[in-house]
Write a protein that holds these residues in place. Sequence first.
Motif, mmCIF file in Angstrom:
data_model
loop_
_atom_site.group_PDB
_atom_site.id
_atom_site.type_symbol
_atom_site.label_atom_id
_atom_site.label_comp_id
_atom_site.label_asym_id
_atom_site.label_seq_id
_atom_site.Cartn_x
_atom_site.Cartn_y
_atom_site.Cartn_z
ATOM 1 N N ILE A 2 29.341 -25.726 -25.969
ATOM 2 C CA ILE A 2 30.625 -26.382 -25.781
ATOM 3 C C ILE A 2 31.030 -26.208 -24.328
ATOM 4 O O ILE A 2 31.027 -25.105 -23.800
ATOM 5 C CB ILE A 2 31.694 -25.773 -26.713
ATOM 6 C CG1 ILE A 2 31.262 -25.965 -28.169
ATOM 7 C CG2 ILE A 2 33.053 -26.410 -26.449
ATOM 8 C CD1 ILE A 2 32.115 -25.223 -29.160
ATOM 9 N N HIS A 3 31.379 -27.298 -23.664
ATOM 10 C CA HIS A 3 31.734 -27.269 -22.249
ATOM 11 C C HIS A 3 33.248 -27.353 -22.094
ATOM 12 O O HIS A 3 33.896 -28.163 -22.754
ATOM 13 C CB HIS A 3 31.056 -28.432 -21.520
ATOM 14 C CG HIS A 3 29.571 -28.416 -21.681
ATOM 15 N ND1 HIS A 3 28.744 -27.598 -20.953
ATOM 16 C CD2 HIS A 3 28.763 -29.100 -22.517
ATOM 17 C CE1 HIS A 3 27.495 -27.779 -21.315
ATOM 18 N NE2 HIS A 3 27.474 -28.686 -22.273
ATOM 19 N N SER A 4 33.801 -26.540 -21.209
ATOM 20 C CA SER A 4 35.239 -26.524 -20.972
ATOM 21 C C SER A 4 35.688 -27.856 -20.373
ATOM 22 O O SER A 4 34.874 -28.610 -19.837
ATOM 23 C CB SER A 4 35.605 -25.372 -20.035
ATOM 24 O OG SER A 4 35.164 -25.657 -18.728
ATOM 25 N N PRO A 5 36.995 -28.142 -20.419
ATOM 26 C CA PRO A 5 37.481 -29.421 -19.898
ATOM 27 C C PRO A 5 37.156 -29.656 -18.426
ATOM 28 O O PRO A 5 37.020 -30.793 -17.993
ATOM 29 C CB PRO A 5 38.996 -29.342 -20.094
ATOM 30 C CG PRO A 5 39.185 -28.345 -21.172
ATOM 31 C CD PRO A 5 38.045 -27.368 -21.047
ATOM 32 N N HIS A 6 37.007 -28.600 -17.640
ATOM 33 C CA HIS A 6 36.765 -28.748 -16.204
ATOM 34 C C HIS A 6 35.348 -28.335 -15.815
ATOM 35 O O HIS A 6 35.090 -28.008 -14.664
ATOM 36 C CB HIS A 6 37.790 -27.927 -15.418
ATOM 37 C CG HIS A 6 39.193 -28.282 -15.767
ATOM 38 N ND1 HIS A 6 39.752 -29.493 -15.443
ATOM 39 C CD2 HIS A 6 40.135 -27.605 -16.459
ATOM 40 C CE1 HIS A 6 40.987 -29.540 -15.893
ATOM 41 N NE2 HIS A 6 41.242 -28.414 -16.519
ATOM 42 N N PHE A 7 34.417 -28.379 -16.778
ATOM 43 C CA PHE A 7 33.045 -27.960 -16.522
ATOM 44 C C PHE A 7 32.400 -28.870 -15.479
ATOM 45 O O PHE A 7 32.499 -30.088 -15.542
ATOM 46 C CB PHE A 7 32.227 -28.009 -17.813
ATOM 47 C CG PHE A 7 30.795 -27.603 -17.627
ATOM 48 C CD1 PHE A 7 30.445 -26.267 -17.648
ATOM 49 C CD2 PHE A 7 29.805 -28.546 -17.407
ATOM 50 C CE1 PHE A 7 29.120 -25.873 -17.470
ATOM 51 C CE2 PHE A 7 28.485 -28.170 -17.226
ATOM 52 C CZ PHE A 7 28.149 -26.836 -17.264
ATOM 53 N N VAL A 8 31.733 -28.266 -14.509
ATOM 54 C CA VAL A 8 30.977 -28.995 -13.499
ATOM 55 C C VAL A 8 29.582 -28.389 -13.451
ATOM 56 O O VAL A 8 29.420 -27.171 -13.411
ATOM 57 C CB VAL A 8 31.639 -28.898 -12.102
ATOM 58 C CG1 VAL A 8 30.771 -29.564 -11.048
ATOM 59 C CG2 VAL A 8 33.017 -29.518 -12.124
ATOM 60 N N TYR A 9 28.580 -29.233 -13.464
ATOM 61 C CA TYR A 9 27.190 -28.790 -13.424
ATOM 62 C C TYR A 9 26.795 -28.630 -11.962
ATOM 63 O O TYR A 9 26.571 -29.605 -11.264
ATOM 64 C CB TYR A 9 26.309 -29.838 -14.113
ATOM 65 C CG TYR A 9 25.118 -29.278 -14.827
ATOM 66 C CD1 TYR A 9 23.896 -29.182 -14.184
ATOM 67 C CD2 TYR A 9 25.193 -28.856 -16.137
ATOM 68 C CE1 TYR A 9 22.789 -28.691 -14.824
ATOM 69 C CE2 TYR A 9 24.086 -28.371 -16.795
ATOM 70 C CZ TYR A 9 22.891 -28.287 -16.140
ATOM 71 O OH TYR A 9 21.786 -27.798 -16.786
ATOM 72 N N ASP A 10 26.742 -27.392 -11.468
ATOM 73 C CA ASP A 10 26.465 -27.137 -10.057
ATOM 74 C C ASP A 10 24.981 -27.056 -9.722
ATOM 75 O O ASP A 10 24.603 -27.101 -8.559
ATOM 76 C CB ASP A 10 27.127 -25.822 -9.616
ATOM 77 C CG ASP A 10 28.631 -25.938 -9.572
ATOM 78 O OD1 ASP A 10 29.138 -27.041 -9.324
ATOM 79 O OD2 ASP A 10 29.297 -24.921 -9.785
ATOM 80 N N ASP A 11 24.145 -26.879 -10.707
ATOM 81 C CA ASP A 11 22.710 -26.717 -10.493
ATOM 82 C C ASP A 11 21.945 -27.634 -11.424
ATOM 83 O O ASP A 11 22.478 -28.148 -12.396
ATOM 84 C CB ASP A 11 22.282 -25.279 -10.786
ATOM 85 C CG ASP A 11 22.309 -24.387 -9.567
ATOM 86 O OD1 ASP A 11 22.056 -24.894 -8.466
ATOM 87 O OD2 ASP A 11 22.573 -23.192 -9.728
ATOM 88 N N TYR A 12 20.677 -27.782 -11.143
ATOM 89 C CA TYR A 12 19.799 -28.529 -12.018
ATOM 90 C C TYR A 12 18.927 -27.553 -12.790
ATOM 91 O O TYR A 12 18.813 -26.387 -12.432
ATOM 92 C CB TYR A 12 18.935 -29.511 -11.218
ATOM 93 C CG TYR A 12 18.000 -28.848 -10.241
ATOM 94 C CD1 TYR A 12 16.729 -28.451 -10.633
ATOM 95 C CD2 TYR A 12 18.394 -28.603 -8.930
ATOM 96 C CE1 TYR A 12 15.871 -27.834 -9.747
ATOM 97 C CE2 TYR A 12 17.544 -27.995 -8.039
ATOM 98 C CZ TYR A 12 16.278 -27.606 -8.455
ATOM 99 O OH TYR A 12 15.440 -26.993 -7.564
#
Length: 93
Positions: A2-12
Amino acid sequence: MIHSPHFVYDDYALHLGQYDRLSFFGEPGTGPVTVHLYDCRENSPEYDRKFEITMPADGSCAIGISPGYAHWFENLGNITSRNDYSILARRSS
């Protein structure tokens, strides 16, 4: 996951021995998830190819990501991702 509302994927992610099978689930009306892919397999005819796929967040589709593809995502805020992955291991001799 589950991802938070402000989740940002910083890496691959780059798996060498794992096949991912991902689907995405959000509330009705949730926008799609963008999947970015980059082929890192040196012997592949698609080597160094970059592309993106837009996936609905209603669980209706799954994407398979082969070992050797770097991948990352956009628009995962308030999305639950499901990965029915397979681990690929060498046979012991």
